[in-house]
Design a protein around this motif. Structure first.
Motif, mmCIF file in Angstrom:
data_model
loop_
_atom_site.group_PDB
_atom_site.id
_atom_site.type_symbol
_atom_site.label_atom_id
_atom_site.label_comp_id
_atom_site.label_asym_id
_atom_site.label_seq_id
_atom_site.Cartn_x
_atom_site.Cartn_y
_atom_site.Cartn_z
ATOM 1 N N ARG A 30 16.817 10.557 4.467
ATOM 2 C CA ARG A 30 15.910 9.957 3.471
ATOM 3 C C ARG A 30 15.474 8.564 3.890
ATOM 4 N N LEU A 31 16.429 7.751 4.354
ATOM 5 C CA LEU A 31 16.130 6.381 4.748
ATOM 6 C C LEU A 31 15.185 6.337 5.944
ATOM 7 N N LEU A 32 15.416 7.189 6.929
ATOM 8 C CA LEU A 32 14.540 7.229 8.102
ATOM 9 C C LEU A 32 13.131 7.716 7.768
ATOM 10 N N ARG A 36 10.307 1.715 5.135
ATOM 11 C CA ARG A 36 11.090 0.478 5.069
ATOM 12 C C ARG A 36 11.192 -0.162 6.456
ATOM 13 N N THR A 37 10.970 -1.457 6.507
ATOM 14 C CA THR A 37 11.042 -2.171 7.786
ATOM 15 C C THR A 37 12.198 -3.175 7.833
ATOM 16 N N VAL A 38 12.697 -3.593 6.675
ATOM 17 C CA VAL A 38 13.787 -4.573 6.636
ATOM 18 C C VAL A 38 15.037 -3.970 7.268
ATOM 19 N N GLY A 39 15.555 -4.627 8.305
ATOM 20 C CA GLY A 39 16.757 -4.172 8.978
ATOM 21 C C GLY A 39 16.558 -2.982 9.896
ATOM 22 N N ARG A 40 15.309 -2.580 10.071
ATOM 23 C CA ARG A 40 15.026 -1.400 10.886
ATOM 24 C C ARG A 40 14.906 -1.777 12.350
ATOM 25 N N ASP A 41 15.482 -0.940 13.202
ATOM 26 C CA ASP A 41 15.393 -1.126 14.649
ATOM 27 C C ASP A 41 14.703 0.093 15.255
ATOM 28 N N VAL A 44 11.356 1.360 21.976
ATOM 29 C CA VAL A 44 10.252 2.001 22.688
ATOM 30 C C VAL A 44 10.633 3.394 23.186
ATOM 31 N N ASP A 45 11.922 3.683 23.280
ATOM 32 C CA ASP A 45 12.333 5.011 23.743
ATOM 33 C C ASP A 45 12.498 6.018 22.599
ATOM 34 N N GLY A 46 12.023 5.655 21.407
ATOM 35 C CA GLY A 46 12.007 6.590 20.284
ATOM 36 C C GLY A 46 13.195 6.521 19.349
ATOM 37 N N LYS A 47 14.178 5.692 19.642
ATOM 38 C CA LYS A 47 15.327 5.564 18.746
ATOM 39 C C LYS A 47 14.908 4.811 17.493
ATOM 40 N N ASP A 48 15.425 5.245 16.372
ATOM 41 C CA ASP A 48 15.080 4.639 15.095
ATOM 42 C C ASP A 48 16.355 4.537 14.278
ATOM 43 N N GLY A 49 16.650 3.363 13.752
ATOM 44 C CA GLY A 49 17.854 3.189 12.964
ATOM 45 C C GLY A 49 17.804 1.912 12.166
ATOM 46 N N PHE A 50 18.881 1.662 11.429
ATOM 47 C CA PHE A 50 18.957 0.509 10.556
ATOM 48 C C PHE A 50 20.249 -0.249 10.782
ATOM 49 N N VAL A 53 23.268 -0.571 6.734
ATOM 50 C CA VAL A 53 22.801 0.546 5.912
ATOM 51 C C VAL A 53 23.552 0.715 4.603
ATOM 52 N N VAL A 54 24.625 -0.017 4.391
ATOM 53 C CA VAL A 54 25.371 0.150 3.141
ATOM 54 C C VAL A 54 24.530 -0.257 1.948
ATOM 55 N N ALA A 55 23.763 -1.316 2.072
ATOM 56 C CA ALA A 55 22.966 -1.813 0.948
ATOM 57 C C ALA A 55 21.874 -0.839 0.488
#
Length: 82
Positions: A30-32, A36-41, A44-50, A53-55
């Motif tokens: 759901r989060l991905l 949302r951009t705050v705290g998102r990483d 360029v190689d397609g990895k997506d994460g935060f 994430v507890v908050a």
């Protein structure tokens, strides 16, 4: 604790019950899926994460405050007597 002292990691088998794991996985999806951009990483190689994430979702709180893991964590972080 010898494994942790030697290898730097410790596997706690069955520390997460399937319901907790599934709830956290669903929250991650759901989060991905959000904009949302705050705290998102995003890399360029397609990895997506935060980070932190507890908050954003309480489903992740159980991963941090798991009663099956806390006593071991406290023991590992506690000073040892010499």
């Amino acid at each position: 604790m010898i494994t942790f002292d030697h290898d730097g990691l410790l596997v706690l088998r069955d520390a997460l019950i399937p319901e907790v794991r599934d709830r956290a996985a669903e929250a991650a999806v759901r989060l991905l899926a959000t904009d949302r951009t705050v705290g998102r990483d995003r890399s360029v190689d397609g990895k997506d994460g935060f980070r932190g994430v507890v908050a954003p979702d309480d489903a992740f709180l159980t991963l941090v405050a798991n009663p099956a893991e806390l006593p071991t964590l406290v023991g590992l972080l506690s000073p040892t007597s010499t």
